[in-house]
Design a protein around this motif. Structure first.
Motif, PDB file in Angstrom:
ATOM      1  N   TYR A  61       8.100 -12.755 -12.881  1.00 40.37           N
ATOM      2  CA  TYR A  61       8.483 -12.807 -14.305  1.00 40.37           C
ATOM      3  C   TYR A  61       9.935 -13.266 -14.411  1.00 40.37           C
ATOM      4  CZ  TYR A  61      10.961  -8.462 -13.405  1.00 40.37           C
ATOM      5  OH  TYR A  61      11.839  -7.525 -12.889  1.00 40.37           O
TER       6      TYR A  61
ATOM      7  N   HIS B 245       7.178  -7.863  -7.874  1.00 42.31           N
ATOM      8  CA  HIS B 245       7.674  -6.692  -7.140  1.00 42.31           C
ATOM      9  C   HIS B 245       7.382  -5.412  -7.897  1.00 42.31           C
ATOM     10  CE1 HIS B 245      10.868  -7.799  -9.971  1.00 42.31           C
ATOM     11  NE2 HIS B 245      11.010  -6.494 -10.095  1.00 42.31           N
TER      12      HIS B 245
ATOM     13  N   ARG C 279      11.980 -13.831 -11.029  1.00 42.76           N
ATOM     14  CA  ARG C 279      11.986 -12.890  -9.921  1.00 42.76           C
ATOM     15  C   ARG C 279      10.606 -12.906  -9.293  1.00 42.76           C
ATOM     16  NH1 ARG C 279      14.192  -7.579  -9.137  1.00 42.76           N
ATOM     17  NH2 ARG C 279      14.569  -8.754  -7.228  1.00 42.76           N
TER      18      ARG C 279
ATOM     19  N   TYR D 237       8.341  -5.404 -19.035  1.00 39.84           N
ATOM     20  CA  TYR D 237       8.531  -3.958 -18.960  1.00 39.84           C
ATOM     21  C   TYR D 237       8.248  -3.372 -20.333  1.00 39.84           C
ATOM     22  CZ  TYR D 237      10.536  -4.525 -14.357  1.00 39.84           C
ATOM     23  OH  TYR D 237      10.691  -4.814 -13.024  1.00 39.84           O
TER      24      TYR D 237
ATOM     25  N   PRO E 130      18.019  -3.625 -14.648  1.00 38.26           N
ATOM     26  CA  PRO E 130      18.331  -2.970 -15.925  1.00 38.26           C
ATOM     27  C   PRO E 130      17.149  -2.239 -16.571  1.00 38.26           C
ATOM     28  CG  PRO E 130      18.002  -5.324 -16.254  1.00 38.26           C
ATOM     29  CD  PRO E 130      17.769  -5.066 -14.798  1.00 38.26           C
ATOM     30  N   PHE E 131      15.997  -2.183 -15.901  1.00 42.39           N
ATOM     31  CA  PHE E 131      14.806  -1.664 -16.590  1.00 42.39           C
ATOM     32  C   PHE E 131      14.346  -0.290 -16.112  1.00 42.39           C
ATOM     33  CE2 PHE E 131      14.285  -6.356 -17.181  1.00 42.39           C
ATOM     34  CZ  PHE E 131      14.520  -6.349 -18.549  1.00 42.39           C
TER      35      PHE E 131
ATOM     36  N   VAL F 218      13.823 -13.089 -15.697  1.00 36.37           N
ATOM     37  CA  VAL F 218      14.798 -12.155 -16.271  1.00 36.37           C
ATOM     38  C   VAL F 218      15.047 -12.641 -17.702  1.00 36.37           C
ATOM     39  CG1 VAL F 218      15.842 -11.641 -14.025  1.00 36.37           C
ATOM     40  CG2 VAL F 218      16.840 -13.442 -15.454  1.00 36.37           C
TER      41      VAL F 218
ATOM     42  N   ASP G 185      23.988  -9.503 -11.700  1.00 35.58           N
ATOM     43  CA  ASP G 185      22.796  -9.726 -10.859  1.00 35.58           C
ATOM     44  C   ASP G 185      22.598 -11.210 -10.552  1.00 35.58           C
ATOM     45  OD1 ASP G 185      22.248  -7.027 -11.043  1.00 35.58           O
ATOM     46  OD2 ASP G 185      20.696  -7.244 -12.574  1.00 35.58           O
TER      47      ASP G 185
ATOM     48  N   HIS H 115       9.202  -1.535  -8.314  1.00 33.65           N
ATOM     49  CA  HIS H 115      10.443  -0.793  -8.044  1.00 33.65           C
ATOM     50  C   HIS H 115      10.143   0.642  -7.596  1.00 33.65           C
ATOM     51  CE1 HIS H 115      13.297  -3.484 -10.298  1.00 33.65           C
ATOM     52  NE2 HIS H 115      12.154  -3.862 -10.853  1.00 33.65           N
TER      53      HIS H 115
HETATM   54  C1  BEZ Z   1      14.320  -6.183 -12.399  1.00 33.78           C
HETATM   55  O1  BEZ Z   1      13.759  -6.381 -11.370  1.00 33.78           O
HETATM   56  O2  BEZ Z   1      13.824  -5.384 -13.167  1.00 33.78           O
HETATM   57  C2  BEZ Z   1      15.571  -6.937 -12.722  1.00 33.78           C
HETATM   58  C3  BEZ Z   1      16.608  -6.923 -11.819  1.00 33.78           C
HETATM   59  C4  BEZ Z   1      17.766  -7.613 -12.123  1.00 33.78           C
HETATM   60  C5  BEZ Z   1      17.868  -8.322 -13.322  1.00 33.78           C
HETATM   61  C6  BEZ Z   1      16.799  -8.333 -14.210  1.00 33.78           C
HETATM   62  C7  BEZ Z   1      15.638  -7.642 -13.905  1.00 33.78           C
END
Ligand code: BEZ
Ligand code: FE
Length: 290
Positions: free
Chosen positions: A193, A217, A214, A158, A104-105, A195, A77, A219
């Motif tokens: 947040y 967002h 990041r 998460y 990954p979550f 990674v 990623d 998901h």
């Molecule tokens: C996420 O958005 O949950 C995420 C995506 C890629 C790497 C780490 C977290």
């Protein structure tokens, strides 16, 4: 004369050993991997110590992985490889909702909740109502679309990152659209947040001089038996990390205004307390190939 290994023909020497490989796709992939790897080494000309360091880095990535932590996905990623694979596999720009990284979550088996339910079980964060319509290419509402939703809590974690410290399946749920294709649910406003940076990938980011954030967002995986599944996010407009997402996942069409509201009557109608946020996003699904 025997064909011994030389610097000049190093890749050819290895590729020649694939002559008994009977899987053409595997052979094609391995040939390309060998060629690129040898070109990389010839380009960089690592010292023995640097190569040892590289092996140590790759070993540490593998050792960090378990059923809760996938450091290899994080490496892919943060190096933009996940988004490249994603983009190559979803080239269509025909009006369907654009896809982005799964990350990954995601957790299988989130509960299907009644429309309008609150996915926030720990009460942390600013109340938010997310809504929209799932449509097909003709603009018709899609009945029976399943929206699998997940995000961090108001502190940027998460649930799987805080085992024992939070409610199971906190900030996760599934919603199924009715005949009008509409969906709505309550949550908290997503926050930006980082990674995970406590492993080798975090070390790599630091050494590269990169931040790990990041942009805020939410998901979604939106699926329906007659349509192609889309794995995507919506991003909060105005987030300071939109243009420097640590995993390169942002697409302009997925940036959504989150609107502040302090209308108490409206808040009461939605079962949230004022002030609260609203975000509206419609999904367009492509038909499955028949
Ligand atoms: C996420 O958005 O949950 C995420 C995506 C890629 C790497 C780490 C977290
Ligand atoms: Fe995320």
């Amino acid at each position: 004369m025997a064909d011994y290994f030389t610097e000049e023909h190093s890749a050819d020497a290895v590729i020649a050993r694939l002559s008994n490989c009977d899987d053409p796709r595997f052979k094609q992939i391995m040939e390309a991997a060998i060629r690129h790897l040898h070109d990389f080494v010839k380009d960089v000309e690592p010292t023995m110590a640097e190569w040892q360091q590289a092996i140590g880095f790759l070993t540490a990535i593998g050792q960090m992985c378990d059923d809760k932590r996938q450091e290899w996905i994080l490496a892919s990623d943060t190096l933009g490889v996940s988004m490249l694979v994603e983009t190559i596999n979803h080239r269509a720009t025909d009006g369907r909702t654009e896809a982005t990284v799964l990350g990954p979550f995601h957790v299988e088996g989130a509960e299907t909740l009644p429309m309008g339910a609150d996915i926030c079980r720990d009460g942390k964060g600013e109340p938010c109502v997310v809504s929209g319509t799932v449509r097909d290419f003709d603009g018709a509402p899609v009945e029976g679309a399943v929206l699998d939703v997940w995000q961090t809590n108001g502190e940027g974690f998460y649930d799987v990152q805080q085992p024992g410290d939070t409610y199971e399946m906190n900030m996760r749920g599934k919603f199924v659209t009715g005949a009008d294709g509409r969906y709505w649910f309550r949550t908290v406003k997503p926050v930006s947040y980082p990674v995970p940076v406590d492993g080798p990938v975090g070390g790599m980011l630091g050494k590269m001089g990169r931040h790990a954030f990041r942009p805020a967002h939410l998901h979604f995986i939106v699926s329906h038996p007659k349509h192609e599944t889309v794995v995507t996010h919506i991003f909060v407009d105005g987030d300071p990390y939109l243009e420097s997402d640590a995993v390169f996942g942002v697409k302009e069409s997925l940036i959504v205004p989150f609107v502040a509201n302090d209308d108490t009557a409206r808040a009461e109608k939605h079962g949230v307390s004022a002030p609260f946020w609203t975000a509206d996003f419609d999904f367009t699904l492509a038909s499955s190939p028949t």
